[in-house]
Design a protein around this motif. Structure first.
Motif, short mmCIF file in Angstrom:
data_model
loop_
_atom_site.label_atom_id
_atom_site.label_comp_id
_atom_site.label_asym_id
_atom_site.label_seq_id
_atom_site.Cartn_x
_atom_site.Cartn_y
_atom_site.Cartn_z
N GLY A 197 0.80 -1.21 0.00
CA GLY A 197 0.00 0.00 0.00
C GLY A 197 0.84 1.27 0.00
O GLY A 197 0.31 2.36 -0.14
N MET A 198 2.16 1.12 0.16
CA MET A 198 2.98 2.34 0.10
C MET A 198 4.09 2.19 -0.94
O MET A 198 5.10 2.87 -0.88
CB MET A 198 3.52 2.74 1.46
N CYS A 199 3.86 1.29 -1.89
CA CYS A 199 4.74 1.18 -3.07
C CYS A 199 6.14 0.66 -2.78
O CYS A 199 7.04 0.83 -3.60
CB CYS A 199 4.83 2.51 -3.81
N THR A 200 6.32 0.04 -1.60
CA THR A 200 7.62 -0.56 -1.33
C THR A 200 7.86 -1.74 -2.24
O THR A 200 8.92 -1.88 -2.85
CB THR A 200 7.63 -1.08 0.13
N MET A 201 6.85 -2.61 -2.31
CA MET A 201 7.01 -3.80 -3.14
C MET A 201 7.08 -3.41 -4.62
O MET A 201 7.69 -4.09 -5.42
CB MET A 201 5.88 -4.79 -2.87
N MET A 202 6.46 -2.28 -4.94
CA MET A 202 6.55 -1.77 -6.32
C MET A 202 8.01 -1.39 -6.61
O MET A 202 8.56 -1.69 -7.66
CB MET A 202 5.64 -0.55 -6.45
N THR A 203 8.62 -0.72 -5.65
CA THR A 203 10.00 -0.31 -5.82
C THR A 203 10.91 -1.53 -5.96
O THR A 203 11.78 -1.58 -6.83
CB THR A 203 10.47 0.54 -4.62
N TYR A 204 10.70 -2.53 -5.09
CA TYR A 204 11.52 -3.74 -5.19
C TYR A 204 11.23 -4.48 -6.50
O TYR A 204 12.12 -5.10 -7.08
CB TYR A 204 11.27 -4.65 -3.97
N GLY A 205 9.98 -4.43 -6.95
CA GLY A 205 9.62 -5.07 -8.22
C GLY A 205 10.35 -4.44 -9.39
O GLY A 205 10.64 -5.09 -10.40
N ALA A 206 10.68 -3.15 -9.25
CA ALA A 206 11.35 -2.44 -10.35
C ALA A 206 12.74 -3.02 -10.60
O ALA A 206 13.32 -2.83 -11.66
CB ALA A 206 11.45 -0.96 -10.02
N TYR A 207 13.29 -3.72 -9.60
CA TYR A 207 14.64 -4.28 -9.76
C TYR A 207 14.58 -5.79 -10.05
O TYR A 207 15.58 -6.49 -9.95
CB TYR A 207 15.48 -4.03 -8.50
N LEU A 208 13.38 -6.30 -10.36
CA LEU A 208 13.21 -7.75 -10.55
C LEU A 208 13.42 -8.12 -12.02
O LEU A 208 12.74 -7.58 -12.90
CB LEU A 208 11.79 -8.15 -10.11
N PRO A 209 14.35 -9.05 -12.29
CA PRO A 209 14.56 -9.46 -13.68
C PRO A 209 13.27 -10.02 -14.31
O PRO A 209 12.42 -10.56 -13.61
CB PRO A 209 15.63 -10.55 -13.57
N LYS A 210 13.20 -9.89 -15.62
CA LYS A 210 11.94 -10.18 -16.33
C LYS A 210 11.57 -11.66 -16.33
O LYS A 210 10.40 -12.02 -16.37
CB LYS A 210 12.07 -9.66 -17.77
N ASP A 211 12.56 -12.56 -16.25
CA ASP A 211 12.22 -13.99 -16.40
C ASP A 211 11.71 -14.64 -15.11
O ASP A 211 11.50 -15.83 -15.05
CB ASP A 211 13.46 -14.75 -16.91
N ILE A 212 11.51 -13.86 -14.06
CA ILE A 212 11.09 -14.46 -12.79
C ILE A 212 9.57 -14.37 -12.63
O ILE A 212 8.98 -13.32 -12.90
CB ILE A 212 11.83 -13.76 -11.63
N SER A 213 8.97 -15.48 -12.16
CA SER A 213 7.51 -15.52 -12.08
C SER A 213 6.99 -14.71 -10.88
O SER A 213 7.31 -15.00 -9.72
CB SER A 213 7.07 -16.98 -11.95
N ILE A 214 6.16 -13.73 -11.18
CA ILE A 214 5.61 -12.88 -10.12
C ILE A 214 4.68 -13.66 -9.17
O ILE A 214 4.81 -13.53 -7.95
CB ILE A 214 4.92 -11.63 -10.71
N PRO A 215 3.75 -14.49 -9.70
CA PRO A 215 2.89 -15.23 -8.75
C PRO A 215 3.72 -16.10 -7.81
O PRO A 215 3.45 -16.14 -6.60
CB PRO A 215 2.02 -16.11 -9.66
#
Ligand code: PFF
Length: 450
Positions: free
Chosen positions: A236-254
């Protein structure tokens, strides 16, 4: 070409999972979850909390990571990009601003409490080398809270540690810090649960934690459980969004989303199972323990157990570490934003935000002593900030993130980030975001305001 983040990238799937779990697992699990459970009636609170994690938390966790990876920038800029691409209203960018304000407010008091854990680590370290023991835990805790100077110094030290990591950046700072510390924390909690089991009160503790007494539930219980779910998962405060920004594309989000949610929930429940047997075995009341719960009950156990001083040191040191890996993630979104604006180095940006949080934190420090008479809506300043940021701003931010991902982002964008997710699960996730999570969050918020 695949976009990457200017701030750096996680080196692997494990690195992301550790960092995101490091953010999620913190004071929220080990300090706040047990006392919120204690103050809000036990089992019913826990069940509502678990339902919030599954139905609202997990879907929103996935959307935050997805949005971050899609934009690859700090939350405000990610949202500006996403709004432009999907021709949505500029108003959605407000989500990023809610995140930044909530982050600053939360870090301001989070660091004060993390300072308590540093102080306790220090007390046990001294004791290990022959210093005086904590013979009367309630008096020790009371003396700490009565001293604004001591509180603000530990608060400052903790803030300096947090800035130190964030200033070093994603791989050299954040990733390196979480690699060893998270597994160590998990093992130590297991040791404490085993100790709790030997007290013979594990059954009673489990009953308190899992046996719902619905007569103690009111609208407030739902608000607190929902707020706790958001706080604990760092949503709810975009922390996980920020960490997601550094996540390589081939990794499964679910897959990473489910792993982080399970690890976070597992640690909270383990903390409950470690702490309540001890509380019960020392004849303390499991109801209404308040924020001092672990600081006043666990030292009793450490005094009684073999090698207790050593465990005490280990416990509070690791709790400080858990708080540290979370506070890093509280500082990162605003820091990344300032860096992207191009006028500041990472070090400078992190120091400015942390300085502001430290100053604001002094209000929480004083509310524990000189300003304890000041009440806002029936709460002291620290609990009031906690209420506004955790229980209101995080759910509101989460609600908007759910609506934005569910309604404003195109299906092709979502699908591109969630390749390999079975269609049935995808559709379920999308409707959870579109209708179910927003209705639940809104119902809880409205009932609380009324
Ligand atoms: N999830 C952290 C905890 O449980 O202690 C606290 C937290 C970290 C909340 C980061 C929000 C956040 F963005």
């Amino acid at each position: 070409m695949e976009k990457t983040s200017i701030h750096g990238m996680w080196s692997s799937r494990t690195a992301f999972i550790l960092a995101a779990t490091g953010s999620a697992v913190g004071l929220g699990n080990i300090w706040r979850f047990p006392y919120m459970t204690s103050d809000n009636g036990g089992g019913a609170f826990v069940l509502i909390y678990l339902a919030c994690i599954a139905v609202v938390g997990l879907p929103i966790l996935m959307s935050e990571i997805l949005l971050g990876r899609y934009g690859r920038e700090s939350p405000v800029n990610t949202l500006i990009g996403a709004v432009r691409d999907s021709r949505a209203s500029r108003g959605w960018v407000g989500i990023g601003w809610i995140g930044i304000v909530a982050g600053v407010l939360i870090l301001s008091f989070y660091s004060v409490v993390a300072g308590w854990t540093l102080h306790y680590s220090w007390l046990y370290l001294k004791q290990l080398f022959g210093g005086a023991g904590i013979t009367d835990p309630a008096a020790t805790f009371g003396a700490l809270l009565a001293s604004p100077l001591e509180l603000s110094l530990w608060h400052a030290l903790f803030m300096v540690l947090t800035v130190g990591v964030v200033a070093l950046g994603v791989e050299k700072g954040l990733e390196r810090a979480v690699r060893f510390l998270m597994p160590a924390l998990f093992i130590l909690l297991l040791v404490l649960v085993i100790y709790g089991a030997t007290t013979g009160h594990l059954g009673q503790a489990a009953t308190f934690l899992f046996n719902p007494d619905w007569s103690r539930v009111d609208g407030n219980t739902f608000l607190r459980a929902m707020g706790q779910a958001f706080f604990s998962l760092s949503l709810g405060m975009c922390t996980m969004m920020t960490y997601g920004a550094y996540l390589p594309k081939d990794i499964s989000i679910p897959k990473v989303g489910v792993t982080v949610a399970l690890a976070d929930t597992g640690v909270a429940l383990l903390a409950g199972l470690a702490i309540f047997p001890i509380v019960i075995s020392f004849g303390l009341d499991p109801q209404g323990g308040g924020p001092g719960l672990i600081f006043t009950s666990l030292p009793l156990a450490f005094n009684a157990m073999p090698l207790g001083i050593f465990y005490g040191l280990l416990f509070f040191a690791l709790l400080s570490v858990a708080a540290w890996t979370s506070s890093i993630s509280l500082l990162e979104p605003a820091t990344a934003y300032l860096v992207e604006r191009g006028r500041m180095s990472r070090k400078r940006a992190a120091s400015c935000v942390a300085g502001l949080c430290w100053l604001l934190g002094l209000a929480s420090v004083l509310s524990l002593n000189h300003w304890s008479h000041i009440q806002l809506f029936g709460r002291d300043i620290m609990s009031f900030i906690e209420l506004i940021a955790n229980d209101l701003m995080l759910p509101l931010g989460g609600l908007l993130i759910a609506l934005f991902t569910g309604w404003a982002l195109r299906e092709t964008v979502l699908r591109d980030q969630l390749t390999g997710m079975p269609q049935g699960l995808f559709t379920t996730w999308r409707w959870l975001l579109r209708i179910i999570a927003p209705v639940l969050v809104l119902a809880v918020l409205v009932s609380a305001v009324l």
